[in-house]
Scaffold this motif. Structure first.
Motif, PDB file in Angstrom:
ATOM      1  N   SER A 214      13.479  13.570  12.298  1.00  0.00           N
ATOM      2  CA  SER A 214      12.272  13.712  11.487  1.00  0.00           C
ATOM      3  C   SER A 214      12.625  13.420  10.031  1.00  0.00           C
ATOM      4  CB  SER A 214      11.705  15.127  11.621  1.00  0.00           C
ATOM      5  OG  SER A 214      10.527  15.270  10.854  1.00  0.00           O
ATOM      6  N   GLU A 215      11.845  12.554   9.393  1.00  0.00           N
ATOM      7  CA  GLU A 215      12.134  12.125   8.023  1.00  0.00           C
ATOM      8  C   GLU A 215      10.955  12.428   7.091  1.00  0.00           C
ATOM      9  OE1 GLU A 215      13.962   7.985   9.885  1.00  0.00           O
ATOM     10  OE2 GLU A 215      12.796   7.922   8.037  1.00  0.00           O
ATOM     11  N   SER A 216      11.278  12.866   5.896  1.00  0.00           N
ATOM     12  CA  SER A 216      10.310  13.051   4.801  1.00  0.00           C
ATOM     13  C   SER A 216       9.475  14.324   4.956  1.00  0.00           C
ATOM     14  CB  SER A 216       9.353  11.864   4.657  1.00  0.00           C
ATOM     15  OG  SER A 216      10.051  10.685   4.362  1.00  0.00           O
ATOM     16  N   GLY A 217       9.266  14.988   3.814  1.00  0.00           N
ATOM     17  CA  GLY A 217       8.375  16.134   3.768  1.00  0.00           C
ATOM     18  C   GLY A 217       8.991  17.454   4.193  1.00  0.00           C
ATOM     19  N   ILE A 218      10.294  17.460   4.499  1.00  0.00           N
ATOM     20  CA  ILE A 218      10.949  18.703   4.916  1.00  0.00           C
ATOM     21  C   ILE A 218      11.458  19.428   3.671  1.00  0.00           C
ATOM     22  CG2 ILE A 218      12.884  19.721   6.213  1.00  0.00           C
ATOM     23  CD1 ILE A 218      11.601  16.365   7.305  1.00  0.00           C
ATOM     24  N   LYS A 219      10.938  20.614   3.450  1.00  0.00           N
ATOM     25  CA  LYS A 219      11.256  21.336   2.215  1.00  0.00           C
ATOM     26  C   LYS A 219      12.045  22.623   2.436  1.00  0.00           C
ATOM     27  CE  LYS A 219       6.862  21.587   1.265  1.00  0.00           C
ATOM     28  NZ  LYS A 219       6.335  20.745   2.347  1.00  0.00           N
ATOM     29  N   ASP A 220      11.827  23.270   3.590  1.00  0.00           N
ATOM     30  CA  ASP A 220      12.430  24.587   3.784  1.00  0.00           C
ATOM     31  C   ASP A 220      12.711  24.849   5.266  1.00  0.00           C
ATOM     32  OD1 ASP A 220       9.884  25.104   4.887  1.00  0.00           O
ATOM     33  OD2 ASP A 220       9.143  25.909   2.986  1.00  0.00           O
ATOM     34  N   ALA A 221      13.192  26.054   5.558  1.00  0.00           N
ATOM     35  CA  ALA A 221      13.560  26.424   6.928  1.00  0.00           C
ATOM     36  C   ALA A 221      12.366  26.359   7.875  1.00  0.00           C
ATOM     37  CB  ALA A 221      14.175  27.819   6.946  1.00  0.00           C
ATOM     38  N   GLU A 222      11.187  26.682   7.352  1.00  0.00           N
ATOM     39  CA  GLU A 222       9.983  26.617   8.193  1.00  0.00           C
ATOM     40  C   GLU A 222       9.713  25.187   8.650  1.00  0.00           C
ATOM     41  OE1 GLU A 222       5.198  27.694   7.924  1.00  0.00           O
ATOM     42  OE2 GLU A 222       6.577  28.411   6.381  1.00  0.00           O
ATOM     43  N   ASP A 223       9.826  24.240   7.726  1.00  0.00           N
ATOM     44  CA  ASP A 223       9.643  22.825   8.093  1.00  0.00           C
ATOM     45  C   ASP A 223      10.732  22.378   9.064  1.00  0.00           C
ATOM     46  OD1 ASP A 223       7.432  22.575   6.400  1.00  0.00           O
ATOM     47  OD2 ASP A 223       8.647  21.887   4.707  1.00  0.00           O
ATOM     48  N   ALA A 224      11.964  22.813   8.813  1.00  0.00           N
ATOM     49  CA  ALA A 224      13.081  22.444   9.685  1.00  0.00           C
ATOM     50  C   ALA A 224      12.855  22.969  11.100  1.00  0.00           C
ATOM     51  CB  ALA A 224      14.389  22.974   9.124  1.00  0.00           C
ATOM     52  N   SER A 225      12.398  24.199  11.207  1.00  0.00           N
ATOM     53  CA  SER A 225      12.131  24.795  12.521  1.00  0.00           C
ATOM     54  C   SER A 225      11.012  24.042  13.237  1.00  0.00           C
ATOM     55  CB  SER A 225      11.745  26.269  12.368  1.00  0.00           C
ATOM     56  OG  SER A 225      12.826  27.013  11.867  1.00  0.00           O
ATOM     57  N   ARG A 226      10.030  23.611  12.479  1.00  0.00           N
ATOM     58  CA  ARG A 226       8.930  22.832  13.057  1.00  0.00           C
ATOM     59  C   ARG A 226       9.450  21.518  13.639  1.00  0.00           C
ATOM     60  NH1 ARG A 226       3.351  21.186   9.784  1.00  0.00           N
ATOM     61  NH2 ARG A 226       2.378  20.015  11.511  1.00  0.00           N
ATOM     62  N   ALA A 227      10.355  20.860  12.901  1.00  0.00           N
ATOM     63  CA  ALA A 227      10.956  19.617  13.395  1.00  0.00           C
ATOM     64  C   ALA A 227      11.799  19.881  14.634  1.00  0.00           C
ATOM     65  CB  ALA A 227      11.801  18.970  12.303  1.00  0.00           C
ATOM     66  N   ALA A 228      12.573  20.960  14.604  1.00  0.00           N
ATOM     67  CA  ALA A 228      13.424  21.303  15.743  1.00  0.00           C
ATOM     68  C   ALA A 228      12.587  21.602  16.987  1.00  0.00           C
ATOM     69  CB  ALA A 228      14.309  22.495  15.400  1.00  0.00           C
ATOM     70  N   MET A 229      11.495  22.322  16.810  1.00  0.00           N
ATOM     71  CA  MET A 229      10.617  22.646  17.937  1.00  0.00           C
ATOM     72  C   MET A 229      10.010  21.395  18.558  1.00  0.00           C
ATOM     73  SD  MET A 229      10.675  25.833  18.647  1.00  0.00           S
ATOM     74  CE  MET A 229       9.203  25.966  19.686  1.00  0.00           C
ATOM     75  N   ALA A 230       9.844  20.362  17.757  1.00  0.00           N
ATOM     76  CA  ALA A 230       9.309  19.091  18.257  1.00  0.00           C
ATOM     77  C   ALA A 230      10.377  18.290  19.011  1.00  0.00           C
ATOM     78  CB  ALA A 230       8.746  18.259  17.114  1.00  0.00           C
ATOM     79  N   GLY A 231      11.647  18.731  18.903  1.00  0.00           N
ATOM     80  CA  GLY A 231      12.718  18.041  19.609  1.00  0.00           C
ATOM     81  C   GLY A 231      13.672  17.258  18.743  1.00  0.00           C
ATOM     82  N   ALA A 232      13.521  17.395  17.421  1.00  0.00           N
ATOM     83  CA  ALA A 232      14.399  16.651  16.507  1.00  0.00           C
ATOM     84  C   ALA A 232      15.826  17.181  16.567  1.00  0.00           C
ATOM     85  CB  ALA A 232      13.871  16.729  15.085  1.00  0.00           C
ATOM     86  N   SER A 233      16.785  16.260  16.458  1.00  0.00           N
ATOM     87  CA  SER A 233      18.198  16.624  16.350  1.00  0.00           C
ATOM     88  C   SER A 233      18.643  16.667  14.897  1.00  0.00           C
ATOM     89  CB  SER A 233      19.067  15.604  17.102  1.00  0.00           C
ATOM     90  OG  SER A 233      18.861  15.698  18.492  1.00  0.00           O
ATOM     91  N   ALA A 234      17.832  16.075  14.019  1.00  0.00           N
ATOM     92  CA  ALA A 234      18.180  16.037  12.597  1.00  0.00           C
ATOM     93  C   ALA A 234      16.930  15.835  11.764  1.00  0.00           C
ATOM     94  CB  ALA A 234      19.172  14.906  12.314  1.00  0.00           C
ATOM     95  N   VAL A 235      17.050  16.184  10.485  1.00  0.00           N
ATOM     96  CA  VAL A 235      16.009  15.880   9.509  1.00  0.00           C
ATOM     97  C   VAL A 235      16.648  15.085   8.377  1.00  0.00           C
ATOM     98  CG1 VAL A 235      14.418  17.764   9.977  1.00  0.00           C
ATOM     99  CG2 VAL A 235      16.364  18.171   8.467  1.00  0.00           C
ATOM    100  N   LEU A 236      15.905  14.139   7.841  1.00  0.00           N
ATOM    101  CA  LEU A 236      16.361  13.382   6.679  1.00  0.00           C
ATOM    102  C   LEU A 236      15.627  13.953   5.470  1.00  0.00           C
ATOM    103  CD1 LEU A 236      16.988   9.588   6.388  1.00  0.00           C
ATOM    104  CD2 LEU A 236      15.833  10.813   4.551  1.00  0.00           C
ATOM    105  N   VAL A 237      16.394  14.462   4.509  1.00  0.00           N
ATOM    106  CA  VAL A 237      15.811  15.184   3.380  1.00  0.00           C
ATOM    107  C   VAL A 237      16.342  14.624   2.062  1.00  0.00           C
ATOM    108  CG1 VAL A 237      15.424  17.458   2.363  1.00  0.00           C
ATOM    109  CG2 VAL A 237      15.788  17.254   4.833  1.00  0.00           C
ATOM    110  N   GLY A 238      15.432  14.270   1.181  1.00  0.00           N
ATOM    111  CA  GLY A 238      15.833  13.748  -0.118  1.00  0.00           C
ATOM    112  C   GLY A 238      15.347  14.588  -1.276  1.00  0.00           C
ATOM    113  N   GLU A 239      14.042  14.524  -1.528  1.00  0.00           N
ATOM    114  CA  GLU A 239      13.483  15.117  -2.745  1.00  0.00           C
ATOM    115  C   GLU A 239      13.820  16.595  -2.917  1.00  0.00           C
ATOM    116  OE1 GLU A 239       9.179  16.003  -4.859  1.00  0.00           O
ATOM    117  OE2 GLU A 239       9.281  14.563  -3.196  1.00  0.00           O
TER     118      GLU A 239
END
Length: 263
Positions: A214-239
């Motif tokens: 999952s890429e873009s828009g991940i700001k905190d643990a809540e967003d990370a958990s949302r990505a993980a629940m969707a099946g993501a193995s990683a998040v790409l985080v910049g800003e």
């Protein structure tokens, strides 16, 4: 004209100029880095691809004076699985010099993040030390997508193939992409919605030997958990990491447990 079309128009002019300069690309052997695919597949936590990002078309200047090497070292020390370096200068204030400097400073996988439309860009990314390149499905027709994917993998590079919806996912699967990222940012409007990850996940073949990011828009643990629940193995985080007062705390807060394959 959309933001993506504007960027691609500029990129075509850049590539035309590079081709006229007849640059010699070295084929020397570079230090081998771990496989991003294997790193993400084998981990039991959501991994973080941390991005060196000074600016963007949607947010303007984010961290214009950031030292790319210092930032990359902070990412590596905090436990990033990979470092993404934006090398577009016009819209993101990055460069291949940034990538080359980071390549000398860290040992983990290194992603060249750019709007790649020609083989010469792949050669230059590899020469600068990248072990992974980005190909954006929305920016390429099927023939070019397949050609560039085959070109990169034949040169020992891993390829992160970026999609935005189920139709683009089908195109990524058609070239047998192994690393597939869903950009939650619409490249036409630059609006961000994490529901894109969840929507594409409904169509993702989790039973196959592929990795979902999952890429873009991940700001905190809540967003990370949302990505993980969707099946993501990683998040790409910049800003959010570029703006963070503590890279280590921010990055580690995103390393939530993997949720397994969604039903």
């Amino acid at each position: 004209m959309t933001i993506l079309e504007t960027i691609l128009q500029t990129k075509r002019l850049e590539v035309k100029q590079l081709l006229m300069e007849e640059l010699v690309v070295s084929c020397e052997t570079l230090p081998k880095r771990p496989s991003l695919f294997e790193t993400l597949r084998e981990s039991d936590r959501l991994e973080v691809i941390s991005e060196m990002k000074r600016a963007s078309p949607s947010k303007g200047m984010i961290a214009g004076n950031t030292d790319s090497v210092a930032q990359a070292k902070a990412y590596e020390q905090a436990g990033a699985a990979c470092i993404s370096v934006l090398t577009d200068s016009t819209f993101f204030k990055g460069s291949l010099d940034d990538l080359a400097a980071v390549a000398e400073a860290v040992k983990i996988p290194l992603l060249c993040k750019d709007f790649i439309i020609h083989e010469l860009q792949i050669d230059r990314a590899k020469q600068a030390g990248a072990s992974v390149i980005l190909l954006i499905v929305a920016a390429l027709d099927d023939v070019t997508l397949q050609r560039l994917y085959s070109y990169a993998t034949a040169r020992g590079l891993e390829v992160l193939v970026e999609v935005h919806d189920a139709k683009e996912l089908d195109r990524a699967l058609a070239i047998n992409a192994k690393l597939i990222g869903v950009n939650n940012r619409d490249l036409k409007t630059f609006d961000v919605d994490m529901a894109r990850t969840e929507e594409v996940a409904k169509h993702f073949p989790f039973n196959e030997n592929r990795v979902f990011i999952s890429e873009s828009g991940i700001k905190d643990a809540e967003d990370a958990s949302r990505a993980a629940m969707a099946g993501a193995s990683a998040v790409l985080v910049g800003e959010s990491l570029m703006r963070s007062a503590s890279v280590e705390d921010s990055l580690r807060s995103l390393q939530v447990p993997k949720a397994g394959v969604p039903l």
